[in-house]
Enzyme design. Structure first.
Site, mmCIF file in Angstrom:
data_model
loop_
_atom_site.group_PDB
_atom_site.id
_atom_site.type_symbol
_atom_site.label_atom_id
_atom_site.label_comp_id
_atom_site.label_asym_id
_atom_site.label_seq_id
_atom_site.Cartn_x
_atom_site.Cartn_y
_atom_site.Cartn_z
ATOM 1 N N LYS A 141 0.850 -1.187 0.000
ATOM 2 C CA LYS A 141 0.000 0.000 0.000
ATOM 3 C C LYS A 141 0.881 1.230 0.000
ATOM 4 O O LYS A 141 1.978 1.224 0.580
ATOM 5 C CB LYS A 141 -0.916 0.025 1.229
ATOM 6 C CG LYS A 141 -1.750 1.304 1.336
ATOM 7 C CD LYS A 141 -2.584 1.354 2.614
ATOM 8 C CE LYS A 141 -3.318 2.688 2.698
ATOM 9 N NZ LYS A 141 -4.156 2.809 3.905
ATOM 10 N N GLU A 195 -9.168 11.320 12.799
ATOM 11 C CA GLU A 195 -8.401 10.112 13.136
ATOM 12 C C GLU A 195 -7.527 10.289 14.373
ATOM 13 O O GLU A 195 -6.532 11.024 14.365
ATOM 14 C CB GLU A 195 -7.523 9.698 11.945
ATOM 15 C CG GLU A 195 -6.820 8.370 12.151
ATOM 16 C CD GLU A 195 -6.241 7.793 10.877
ATOM 17 O OE1 GLU A 195 -5.738 6.657 10.923
ATOM 18 O OE2 GLU A 195 -6.292 8.480 9.835
#
Length: 390
Positions: A141, A195
């Site tokens: 990723k 977050e």
């Protein structure tokens, strides 16, 4: 509340209304703080680690008579860039604001100029380069970001922008960090991050990684369909799992009683749906501070990629700008080690009449370049709406 039991949360004054440029502001679902003045600045470099320098600054502040020292500020994406951390002269704490407001304050009616870095075509080509690296097995990723530069026709009122951010997303972590001036212009980092990277209260810890996103839609039926599709998306679930697995693996040597949900849930902001996993646990060693743990976890695959080293190299190769504090950390840590640190996303650097906005997207096998471009465009909306351009 701080574990030293010296900080009392009240519902007055309105710290969001009291914020002025040059101070530090941070609000979470549990508390709000406003820090004024500078008691000590944390050195940018030294023989010890960053969390060691912060701990030393907090001890020095206590020894010099500061009653309840707290370190506040921001940490960059790259460890070779300077952090912006200090022990303020005074900190005021209150309970968090509640309730959202759909009526934004007007920032300016002046004309604007916008320019993306990279532009849409170059960003798509950058994602294609990243996908090629994924096919070789070099990466699992990578997160690729882009910036949006805006020039307004008049100076930007950062107080109004901050109030718009916090009132629109009251469950987000709103923040404002004073930055060193450039060419004489004062600068401020503003944002509303969804977050939480790491929080500590005593030995209790929480982290809430997000990965996998979809834009909100004004039609509630369409909006719920987008949310359900996100929760069942193979590509997004794989992207999310990579982040959660990385964080859990990093936490296990330090924590007992880790509670990890079997799968993600949905978290919403005013602009986006996110896949979310809220992880809790207990620190084995009560001497490990929130900042030490946060910097150990940073950067997670949510903002960098995996493997982290290869992802950082690819980001430096593909992205045509320095992230600076974007995708870093912002928050606070007290002398007892408690604190809250969030990922520096949904943000902009503001200086006089200019803003630089940042947004990124996670690239995994199966990613579609045009869809990742659209995701970054949607994420820009948090800041664009705060300045009246969304």
């Amino acid at each position: 509340m701080s574990s030293n039991n010296t900080l009392t949360l009240t519902r007055t004054p309105d710290l969001l209304r009291e914020y002025e440029p040059g101070t530090f502001f941070f609000t979470s679902p549990t508390r709000t703080l406003l820090a004024r003045g500078v008691h000590l600045e944390v050195p940018d470099s030294g023989a010890t680690s960053l969390h060691g320098r912060v701990s030393s600054a907090l001890r020095d502040a206590e020894e010099s008579g500061h009653p309840h020292p707290v370190a506040v500020g921001a940490i960059p994406f790259r460890e070779d860039r300077p952090a912006r951390l200090l022990v303020p002269a005074a900190v005021c704490w209150t309970s968090p604001r509640t309730g959202a407001s759909s009526v934004p304050e007007q920032v300016t009616r002046a004309s604007t100029k916008l320019g993306a870095v990279p532009d849409s075509g170059d960003y798509v080509r950058g994602v294609e380069k990243a996908l090629a690296k994924l096919t070789t097995g070099e990466l699992q990723k990578i997160v690729l970001a882009r910036a949006l530069d805006i020039t307004m026709g008049a100076p930007i009122d950062v107080r109004k922008v901050l109030r718009n951010l916090v009132r629109r997303d009251p469950q987000a972590y709103g923040y404002a960090v004073n930055l060193p001036p450039v060419t004489g212009a004062a600068r401020t980092l503003l944002g509303a991050s969804p977050e939480l990277l790491f929080s500590r209260s005593g030995r209790r810890i929480t982290t809430n990684p997000l990965a996998g996103s979809a834009p909100r839609h004004p039609d509630p039926v369409v909006d719920q369909t987008l949310a359900r599709d996100l929760l069942s998306s193979d590509k997004n679930l794989r992207e999310h799992a990579l982040v959660v697995e990385n964080i859990v693996e990093a936490l296990r040597p330090y924590c007992s009683d880790l509670s990890v949900p079997a799968g993600p849930s949905l978290l919403s902001t005013a602009s986006m749906w996110h896949l979310s996993t809220r992880i809790t646990g207990v620190l084995d060693d009560p001497e490990i501070t929130s900042l030490e743990m946060a910097t150990m976890l940073h950067p997670t695959p949510a903002v960098c990629g995996t493997p982290a080293g290869a992802a950082r190299e690819a980001i430096a190769e593909i992205e045509p700008f320095d992230r600076g504090l974007y995708a870093g950390l912002v928050g606070w840590c007290d002398a007892a080690g408690d604190g809250e640190w969030v990922v520096t996303i949904r943000c902009a650097e503001v200086a006089d009449q200019t803003l630089r906005l940042f947004a990124g997207a996670g690239i995994v096998a199966g990613s579609v370049p045009e869809a990742e471009l659209a995701e970054t465009t949607a994420k820009f909306q948090t800041m664009l709406r705060a300045v009246g351009l969304g």
